[in-house]
Scaffold this active site. Structure first.
Site, PDB file in Angstrom:
ATOM      1  N   HIS A 103      60.801  13.846 -39.548  1.00 33.03           N
ATOM      2  CA  HIS A 103      59.565  15.018 -39.489  1.00 33.03           C
ATOM      3  C   HIS A 103      58.585  15.856 -38.277  1.00 33.03           C
ATOM      4  CE1 HIS A 103      56.708  16.884 -41.874  1.00 33.03           C
ATOM      5  NE2 HIS A 103      55.630  16.506 -41.363  1.00 33.03           N
ATOM      6  N   GLU A 104      58.474  14.538 -37.724  1.00 29.01           N
ATOM      7  CA  GLU A 104      57.954  14.501 -36.484  1.00 29.01           C
ATOM      8  C   GLU A 104      58.388  15.579 -35.146  1.00 29.01           C
ATOM      9  OE1 GLU A 104      55.247  14.894 -36.561  1.00 29.01           O
ATOM     10  OE2 GLU A 104      54.215  13.431 -38.161  1.00 29.01           O
ATOM     11  N   HIS A 107      58.082  19.365 -36.492  1.00 27.07           N
ATOM     12  CA  HIS A 107      57.509  19.703 -35.631  1.00 27.07           C
ATOM     13  C   HIS A 107      57.704  20.534 -34.279  1.00 27.07           C
ATOM     14  CE1 HIS A 107      54.790  19.361 -38.953  1.00 27.07           C
ATOM     15  NE2 HIS A 107      54.975  18.113 -39.266  1.00 27.07           N
ATOM     16  N   HIS A 111      57.982  23.930 -32.382  1.00 26.00           N
ATOM     17  CA  HIS A 111      56.642  25.012 -31.388  1.00 26.00           C
ATOM     18  C   HIS A 111      58.420  25.288 -30.778  1.00 26.00           C
ATOM     19  CE1 HIS A 111      55.305  23.461 -27.887  1.00 26.00           C
ATOM     20  NE2 HIS A 111      53.968  24.556 -28.193  1.00 26.00           N
TER      21      HIS A 111
END
Length: 231
Positions: A103-104, A107, A111
């Protein structure tokens, strides 16, 4: 009844409802994480290794992975390009840990790809931080001293917190969707392991929904209080 007798203020029902919703969402995500922390991936890949694989497959070479203390304190910092994994995730090969790490990574991919909602959220952080600090003092002073317009300004500023949380929702859901697609397509997790990761990430996403709903209820309460004082 005067607004300054908070223990007899019927609008507190909105605060209580928001707290209960948040507690339920938190209990749900903690329960899901604990459950699938006992289910380990067949491949035996640790969370930080899975993160490295995902970032490499996405062509991202400039994001570092670090360990951070705490439980479920995982986050991606777009300013320093650091993906931080908590003690409960880093070093673990559980389905929960790998799901959170993926999940991270979602991100980080957002980005790198210039995902608009993430850019918007990052841009409004300073404004929201300022608004969240000053809104409640303005509301309290405005209501206590009878300056309704001051209280209304505070309510407007407080609404920025809700806007931020609403912008956060697509960011979090999109990161989870990216993570689950990657885990399945790269075979980092197999079969039911992907189902477990999906349940963990869905529970985590619901905490953001609960937070936004709790803030909406609080905002509605503040609007009622300022309108009552104006009348």
């Amino acid at each position: 009844m005067p607004f300054f007798f908070p223990y007899f203020d019927p609008t507190y029902i909105f605060v209580i409802a928001g707290v209960l919703i948040s507690i339920a969402a938190s209990a749900n995500v903690n329960g899901s994480f604990r459950k699938y922390s006992q289910v380990f991936s067949q491949r035996g890949i640790r969370a930080e290794q899975a993160a490295e694989m995902i970032l490499r497959n996405a062509g991202i070479q400039d994001v570092s992975i670090q360990r951070i203390s705490g439980n479920l304190t995982d986050h991606y910092d777009p300013r320093s390009k650091i993906l931080r994994l908590s003690d409960s995730v880093y070093g673990s090969s559980s389905v929960s840990a790998i799901g959170v790490a993926a999940h991270e990574c979602g991100h980080a991919i957002q980005h790198a790809r210039g995902y608009a909602p993430l850019a918007i959220r990052s841009a409004i952080v300073p404004v929201v931080n300022f608004a969240s600090r000053i809104s409640m003092p303005l509301i309290l002073f405005g209501l206590i001293l009878g300056y309704v317009q001051l209280a209304q300004i505070g309510v407007i500023l407080f609404s920025a917190v809700l806007i931020f949380q609403l912008v956060t929702l697509p960011v979090e859901f999109n990161a989870s969707r990216r993570a689950l697609n990657i885990l399945e397509s790269t075979n980092i997790l197999y079969g039911d392991e992907n189902t477990g990761a999906r349940r963990v990430l869905r529970a985590a996403a619901l905490t953001y929904v609960a937070s936004a709903l709790a803030t909406a209820l609080q905002l509605f309460r503040l609007i009622l209080l300022t309108n009552r004082r104006r009348d």
